[in-house]
Design an enzyme around this catalytic site. Structure first.
Site, PDB file in Angstrom:
ATOM      1  N   LYS A 124      -9.040   4.378 -19.065  1.00 10.72           N
ATOM      2  CA  LYS A 124      -9.450   5.252 -20.689  1.00 10.72           C
ATOM      3  C   LYS A 124      -8.004   4.060 -21.380  1.00 10.72           C
ATOM      4  CE  LYS A 124     -12.885   4.995 -18.022  1.00 10.72           C
ATOM      5  NZ  LYS A 124     -13.150   6.806 -17.836  1.00 10.72           N
ATOM      6  N   ASP A 149      -8.014  16.723 -15.059  1.00 12.88           N
ATOM      7  CA  ASP A 149      -8.762  15.227 -15.833  1.00 12.88           C
ATOM      8  C   ASP A 149      -8.238  15.660 -17.527  1.00 12.88           C
ATOM      9  OD1 ASP A 149      -9.819  13.128 -16.229  1.00 12.88           O
ATOM     10  OD2 ASP A 149     -11.409  13.297 -14.878  1.00 12.88           O
ATOM     11  N   ARG A 194       0.977  -1.036  -0.286  1.00 11.52           N
ATOM     12  CA  ARG A 194       0.042  -0.308  -0.173  1.00 11.52           C
ATOM     13  C   ARG A 194       0.782   1.477   0.364  1.00 11.52           C
ATOM     14  NH1 ARG A 194      -1.876   2.226   4.293  1.00 11.52           N
ATOM     15  NH2 ARG A 194      -1.898  -0.339   5.494  1.00 11.52           N
ATOM     16  N   TYR A 208     -16.887  14.471 -15.492  1.00 16.00           N
ATOM     17  CA  TYR A 208     -17.332  12.929 -15.562  1.00 16.00           C
ATOM     18  C   TYR A 208     -17.967  12.823 -13.945  1.00 16.00           C
ATOM     19  CZ  TYR A 208     -16.618   7.820 -14.774  1.00 16.00           C
ATOM     20  OH  TYR A 208     -17.340   6.749 -14.737  1.00 16.00           O
TER      21      TYR A 208
HETATM   22  C1  LIG Z   1     -13.996   6.735 -16.565  1.00 15.96           C
HETATM   23  C2  LIG Z   1     -13.388   8.374 -16.373  1.00 15.96           C
HETATM   24  C3  LIG Z   1     -13.263   8.957 -15.022  1.00 15.96           C
HETATM   25  C4  LIG Z   1     -13.707   7.457 -13.811  1.00 15.96           C
HETATM   26  O1  LIG Z   1     -11.823   7.113 -14.201  1.00 15.96           O
HETATM   27  P1  LIG Z   1     -13.038   4.830 -13.253  1.00 15.96           P
HETATM   28  O2  LIG Z   1     -11.867   4.766 -13.873  1.00 15.96           O
HETATM   29  O3  LIG Z   1     -14.050   4.940 -14.380  1.00 15.96           O
HETATM   30  O4  LIG Z   1     -12.541   5.768 -12.016  1.00 15.96           O
HETATM   31  C5  LIG Z   1     -12.784  10.067 -14.865  1.00 15.96           C
HETATM   32  N1  LIG Z   1     -12.774  11.220 -15.714  1.00 15.96           N
HETATM   33  C6  LIG Z   1     -13.192  10.774 -16.598  1.00 15.96           C
HETATM   34  C7  LIG Z   1     -13.028  11.801 -17.968  1.00 15.96           C
HETATM   35  C8  LIG Z   1     -13.660  10.046 -17.464  1.00 15.96           C
HETATM   36  O5  LIG Z   1     -13.607   9.661 -18.567  1.00 15.96           O
END
Ligand SMILES: *Cc1c(COP(=O)(O)O)cnc(C)c1O
Length: 394
Positions: free
Chosen positions: A209, A184, A59, A112
């Site tokens: 992604k 992000d 961790r 998101y």
């Molecule tokens: C999918 C996504 C998230 C969240 O990610 P997870 O891996 O599903 O927790 C945050 N921001 C954006 C732009 C996303 O497409």
């Protein structure tokens, strides 16, 4: 990668985070262990005091995780990266590390869904307030600044309507007002957009992604620009516990090797898909940031090298027509998520952005008829043909 050369991003994708291995392994091994032995009691004590360098407990630190973290830090041009269990673990750890009771955060309206939800439903319980603004208009961001604004958090292009905001302008605004600027960067990946070059202090990714890119891992990451902030972030992640595990880190690191190649194909395919939609008689509007007609085109092409893989559009027949498309299209799979090698189609108002509620969705121009597609790396003729055939049902 230690180098005197200024390597290209495609080279970095293949080599970053790969160190020397005692057996000469070309790929960092998977240290699938929760804990690490100390040489003796004194060594254990020194490790805990920070007087010796080494591993204690997964961790806290793990070599396989660190290899992947180094790779992403290098790709983004940041000092340090922290692998997280998911993109949302990265977002929540970022907020926990930076915000305190009494602070205010400004967030893009088009983000998101769960990012909106954790600010409205959880951080609000700790007296951290949030204002959601249309960050594609820098003046609106400016108008939302309060004396206690501690962070501005944006997505560009935003999810799911692809609204584009001006990174440098918002960074300048944040810094002039003593706030941190967080981006992000999931939709772009470091291949297409490098927010640290445009004033960001922190970057997060859902590595679920594009970075992993194969729809087989849920993972996230935080990258901090300044090394002196790294220990506080590591402590927050370690204590709250939203860490990534060694096996997922290994898979993500493997995915990164083809990231530059994948993004190139994804951008090529998406541009053609967006152009087909733009010229199709059944389509009301399309958003894709490298379409010349897109309202974000000028700002986006100034700060990013490509449009990415997400295209948003609405059919003239609204939601009913959108449903017919989703239920009849071949090849494009009806699923949420994005950034994998396979093409997907989904409906934000009833799926990814359902938790936001209709009022906030309307404010953020996420209409009930909006369809979001994620374009993969398949043969472009196959993608265009199946899309046209699907639209014939609408
Ligand atoms: C999918 C996504 C998230 C969240 O990610 P997870 O891996 O599903 O927790 C945050 N921001 C954006 C732009 C996303 O497409």
């Amino acid at each position: 990668m230690k180098s005197d050369y200024d390597m290209g991003m495609d080279t970095l994708c293949v080599h970053s985070g790969i160190g020397e291995d005692e057996f000469g392994a070309v790929i960092p091994p998977i240290y699938q262990t929760s804990t690490f032995k100390f040489k003796n009691s004194e060594h254990g004590e020194k490790l805990f005091k920070g007087e010796a360098d080494g591993y204690i407990y997964t961790r806290m630190r793990n070599p396989t995780v660190e290899a992947m973290e180094k790779s992403v830090a290098e790709l983004e041009g940041g000092a340090y990266a922290l692998g997280c269990a998911s993109g949302m673990a990265a977002v929540s750890t970022l907020f926990l590390a930076v915000l305190k009771a009494g602070d205010h955060i400004i967030c893009s309206e088009a983000v998101y869904g769960p990012t909106t939800s954790i600010l409205n439903n959880y951080f609000s319980n700790f007296n951290i307030s949030a204002t959601f603004v249309d960050s594609s208009d820098t003046e609106k961001v400016k108008a939302a600044i309060k004396p206690n604004t501690k962070m501005i958090f944006v997505e560009t292009p935003g999810n799911p309507n692809l609204a584009v905001c001006d990174l440098q302008a918002i960074a300048d605004l944040a810094h002039a007002n003593g706030a941190k600027f967080a981006v992000d960067n999931t939709f772009m990946s470091p291949i297409l957009q490098k927010p640290f070059l445009h004033g960001a202090d922190y970057i997060i990714h859902s590595m679920t992604k594009f970075i992993n890119g194969h729809a087989d891992v849920v993972a996230g990451i935080i990258i901090v620009k300044n090394a002196d902030e790294a220990p506080a972030f590591r402590k927050t992640l370690n204590h709250f516990g939203g860490v990534i595990d060694p096996f997922n880190s290994f898979l993500v690191h493997r995915g990164i090797k083809t990231l530059a190649l994948r993004m190139e194909r994804v951008c090529e395919n998406s541009q053609k898909v967006a152009e087909l939609l733009e010229n199709h008689p059944k389509i009301a509007w399309v958003r894709y940031p490298t379409l010349k007609s897109d309202p974000g085109y000028a700002v986006h092409t100034k700060q990013a090298k490509g449009g990415g893989g997400v295209v948003a559009f609405e059919l003239k027949g609204g939601l009913e027509a959108g449903k017919k498309l989703m239920d009849n299209i071949k090849l494009w799979q009806l699923a949420v998520s994005l950034g994998g090698v396979e093409s997907l189609i989904q409906h934000p108002a009833t799926m990814t952005h359902a938790s936001m509620g209709k009022a906030l969705r309307e404010q953020a121009q996420i209409t009930d008829g909006l369809v979001r597609i994620s374009v993969g790396i398949e043969n472009i003729e196959d993608l265009l043909k199946t899309l046209e055939d699907g639209l014939a049902h609408c």
